[in-house]
Design a protein around this motif. Sequence first.
Motif, PDB file in Angstrom:
ATOM      1  N   ARG A  50      -6.506  -8.395  25.943  1.00 17.40           N
ATOM      2  CA  ARG A  50      -7.301  -9.533  25.503  1.00 17.40           C
ATOM      3  C   ARG A  50      -7.560  -9.430  24.000  1.00 17.40           C
ATOM      4  O   ARG A  50      -8.204  -8.507  23.534  1.00 17.40           O
ATOM      5  CB  ARG A  50      -8.623  -9.586  26.267  1.00 17.40           C
ATOM      6  N   LYS A  51      -7.001 -10.374  23.255  1.00 22.48           N
ATOM      7  CA  LYS A  51      -7.147 -10.485  21.798  1.00 22.48           C
ATOM      8  C   LYS A  51      -6.401  -9.417  21.002  1.00 22.48           C
ATOM      9  O   LYS A  51      -6.531  -9.358  19.788  1.00 22.48           O
ATOM     10  CB  LYS A  51      -8.621 -10.451  21.394  1.00 22.48           C
ATOM     11  N   VAL A  52      -5.625  -8.556  21.660  1.00 23.81           N
ATOM     12  CA  VAL A  52      -4.887  -7.500  20.954  1.00 23.81           C
ATOM     13  C   VAL A  52      -3.393  -7.760  21.084  1.00 23.81           C
ATOM     14  O   VAL A  52      -2.889  -7.991  22.183  1.00 23.81           O
ATOM     15  CB  VAL A  52      -5.226  -6.101  21.516  1.00 23.81           C
ATOM     16  N   TRP A  53      -2.695  -7.717  19.932  1.00 23.65           N
ATOM     17  CA  TRP A  53      -1.270  -8.023  19.904  1.00 23.65           C
ATOM     18  C   TRP A  53      -0.484  -6.891  19.257  1.00 23.65           C
ATOM     19  O   TRP A  53      -0.925  -6.305  18.273  1.00 23.65           O
ATOM     20  CB  TRP A  53      -1.012  -9.307  19.114  1.00 23.65           C
ATOM     21  N   LEU A  54       0.682  -6.609  19.845  1.00 25.83           N
ATOM     22  CA  LEU A  54       1.662  -5.736  19.210  1.00 25.83           C
ATOM     23  C   LEU A  54       2.537  -6.591  18.309  1.00 25.83           C
ATOM     24  O   LEU A  54       3.083  -7.600  18.743  1.00 25.83           O
ATOM     25  CB  LEU A  54       2.521  -5.048  20.275  1.00 25.83           C
ATOM     26  N   ASN A  55       2.673  -6.200  17.037  1.00 22.02           N
ATOM     27  CA  ASN A  55       3.510  -6.905  16.069  1.00 22.02           C
ATOM     28  C   ASN A  55       4.670  -5.994  15.679  1.00 22.02           C
ATOM     29  O   ASN A  55       4.447  -4.844  15.274  1.00 22.02           O
ATOM     30  CB  ASN A  55       2.715  -7.255  14.813  1.00 22.02           C
ATOM     31  N   ALA A  56       5.894  -6.467  15.774  1.00 20.57           N
ATOM     32  CA  ALA A  56       7.062  -5.667  15.412  1.00 20.57           C
ATOM     33  C   ALA A  56       8.070  -6.551  14.688  1.00 20.57           C
ATOM     34  O   ALA A  56       8.207  -7.737  14.989  1.00 20.57           O
ATOM     35  CB  ALA A  56       7.705  -5.049  16.653  1.00 20.57           C
ATOM     36  N   ASP A  57       8.760  -5.956  13.705  1.00 17.70           N
ATOM     37  CA  ASP A  57       9.787  -6.730  13.001  1.00 17.70           C
ATOM     38  C   ASP A  57      10.818  -5.822  12.352  1.00 17.70           C
ATOM     39  O   ASP A  57      10.565  -4.641  12.089  1.00 17.70           O
ATOM     40  CB  ASP A  57       9.156  -7.646  11.937  1.00 17.70           C
ATOM     41  N   HIS A 111      18.641  -2.559  -8.952  1.00 15.91           N
ATOM     42  CA  HIS A 111      17.689  -3.260  -8.099  1.00 15.91           C
ATOM     43  C   HIS A 111      17.435  -2.470  -6.817  1.00 15.91           C
ATOM     44  O   HIS A 111      18.314  -1.768  -6.322  1.00 15.91           O
ATOM     45  CB  HIS A 111      18.220  -4.653  -7.734  1.00 15.91           C
ATOM     46  N   ASN A 112      16.235  -2.613  -6.290  1.00 12.81           N
ATOM     47  CA  ASN A 112      15.909  -2.019  -4.995  1.00 12.81           C
ATOM     48  C   ASN A 112      16.492  -2.855  -3.865  1.00 12.81           C
ATOM     49  O   ASN A 112      16.479  -4.085  -3.901  1.00 12.81           O
ATOM     50  CB  ASN A 112      14.386  -1.948  -4.807  1.00 12.81           C
ATOM     51  N   ARG A 113      16.988  -2.163  -2.844  1.00 14.04           N
ATOM     52  CA  ARG A 113      17.404  -2.789  -1.598  1.00 14.04           C
ATOM     53  C   ARG A 113      16.857  -1.935  -0.461  1.00 14.04           C
ATOM     54  O   ARG A 113      16.960  -0.705  -0.514  1.00 14.04           O
ATOM     55  CB  ARG A 113      18.938  -2.863  -1.483  1.00 14.04           C
ATOM     56  N   SER A 114      16.310  -2.545   0.559  1.00 15.21           N
ATOM     57  CA  SER A 114      15.805  -1.735   1.673  1.00 15.21           C
ATOM     58  C   SER A 114      15.732  -2.541   2.960  1.00 15.21           C
ATOM     59  O   SER A 114      15.454  -3.743   2.956  1.00 15.21           O
ATOM     60  CB  SER A 114      14.418  -1.169   1.348  1.00 15.21           C
ATOM     61  N   TRP A 115      16.016  -1.841   4.058  1.00 19.38           N
ATOM     62  CA  TRP A 115      15.751  -2.327   5.406  1.00 19.38           C
ATOM     63  C   TRP A 115      14.507  -1.620   5.917  1.00 19.38           C
ATOM     64  O   TRP A 115      14.277  -0.446   5.595  1.00 19.38           O
ATOM     65  CB  TRP A 115      16.916  -2.013   6.341  1.00 19.38           C
ATOM     66  N   GLY A 116      13.717  -2.309   6.720  1.00 20.24           N
ATOM     67  CA  GLY A 116      12.529  -1.693   7.275  1.00 20.24           C
ATOM     68  C   GLY A 116      12.307  -2.087   8.721  1.00 20.24           C
ATOM     69  O   GLY A 116      12.543  -3.237   9.109  1.00 20.24           O
ATOM     70  N   ILE A 117      11.870  -1.126   9.532  1.00 27.22           N
ATOM     71  CA  ILE A 117      11.440  -1.382  10.905  1.00 27.22           C
ATOM     72  C   ILE A 117       9.937  -1.114  10.942  1.00 27.22           C
ATOM     73  O   ILE A 117       9.488  -0.014  10.601  1.00 27.22           O
ATOM     74  CB  ILE A 117      12.176  -0.472  11.901  1.00 27.22           C
ATOM     75  N   ASN A 118       9.148  -2.120  11.338  1.00 25.60           N
ATOM     76  CA  ASN A 118       7.700  -2.038  11.224  1.00 25.60           C
ATOM     77  C   ASN A 118       7.020  -2.383  12.547  1.00 25.60           C
ATOM     78  O   ASN A 118       7.457  -3.285  13.263  1.00 25.60           O
ATOM     79  CB  ASN A 118       7.202  -3.008  10.144  1.00 25.60           C
ATOM     80  N   VAL A 119       5.935  -1.666  12.832  1.00 23.43           N
ATOM     81  CA  VAL A 119       5.159  -1.889  14.051  1.00 23.43           C
ATOM     82  C   VAL A 119       3.678  -1.860  13.688  1.00 23.43           C
ATOM     83  O   VAL A 119       3.230  -0.994  12.916  1.00 23.43           O
ATOM     84  CB  VAL A 119       5.453  -0.824  15.123  1.00 23.43           C
ATOM     85  N   GLY A 120       2.920  -2.805  14.236  1.00 27.03           N
ATOM     86  CA  GLY A 120       1.490  -2.831  13.983  1.00 27.03           C
ATOM     87  C   GLY A 120       0.722  -3.401  15.157  1.00 27.03           C
ATOM     88  O   GLY A 120       1.300  -3.961  16.101  1.00 27.03           O
ATOM     89  N   LEU A 121      -0.599  -3.244  15.103  1.00 32.08           N
ATOM     90  CA  LEU A 121      -1.500  -3.823  16.096  1.00 32.08           C
ATOM     91  C   LEU A 121      -2.449  -4.772  15.390  1.00 32.08           C
ATOM     92  O   LEU A 121      -3.019  -4.434  14.344  1.00 32.08           O
ATOM     93  CB  LEU A 121      -2.309  -2.735  16.801  1.00 32.08           C
TER      94      LEU A 121
END
Length: 211
Positions: free
Chosen positions: A161-168, A186-196
């Motif tokens: 309830r009201k809590v979400w997993l965010n991933a991208d 120039h910088n180049r980067s890939w990222g895998i991210n997870v949050g609540l």
Amino acid sequence: MKKVLIALCIVSAFSYSKAVAQENVSFGPIVGVNFARLTGNQLYSDWKTGVSAGIFINYSGESRFGVNGQLLYSKIGGESPNGASKGHLDYLQIPIMGTYYLNGRGNAFRPKLMLGPYIGFLLKATNEASVSINPEGGNRPYKGVDAGAAMGAGFNYSIGRKVWLNADLRYNLGLAQVMNTISDVHNRSWGINVGLSFPLGKYSPSAGILR
């Protein structure tokens, strides 16, 4: 180009601040792993792994559109092709991305696409031996500010309830030169991210659940 990107960040931040004043706002911690390299720099042209961590805030309107802003400590840089040396660039990155959800509110699983500008402030630059390669005073090999475009795809998933997993999965395309001593790097980067994410807003009567 850098001035244009900074202006876009300012405009996006202003628009985002108006959104925050409304309902359907959430925030939380985020962590991730980066795979980065420096284009135009032969010494650090190969991919190296780093980490990122910080906080984020989401806004999701009644439509499928939203905004995501983040404050990240991000370790990027690059590695030599033979693996003998690594350049570590630590940035405070601020991406502000427009978000489009592939389905409407009320769904527990919401795939999303993201696009927007980012700006990064260099905090530290070292080589594999942890020797500073951006000393105070004198010649500074690396510029203090980076800017570019962040783009990616992911999902939000309700885990309570009201809590979400965010991933991208995200790609950062650096558009500003990052070196003083070598051009077109120039910088180049890939990222895998997870949050609540946790709510700052209210439940929408029409959707039944936040966001």
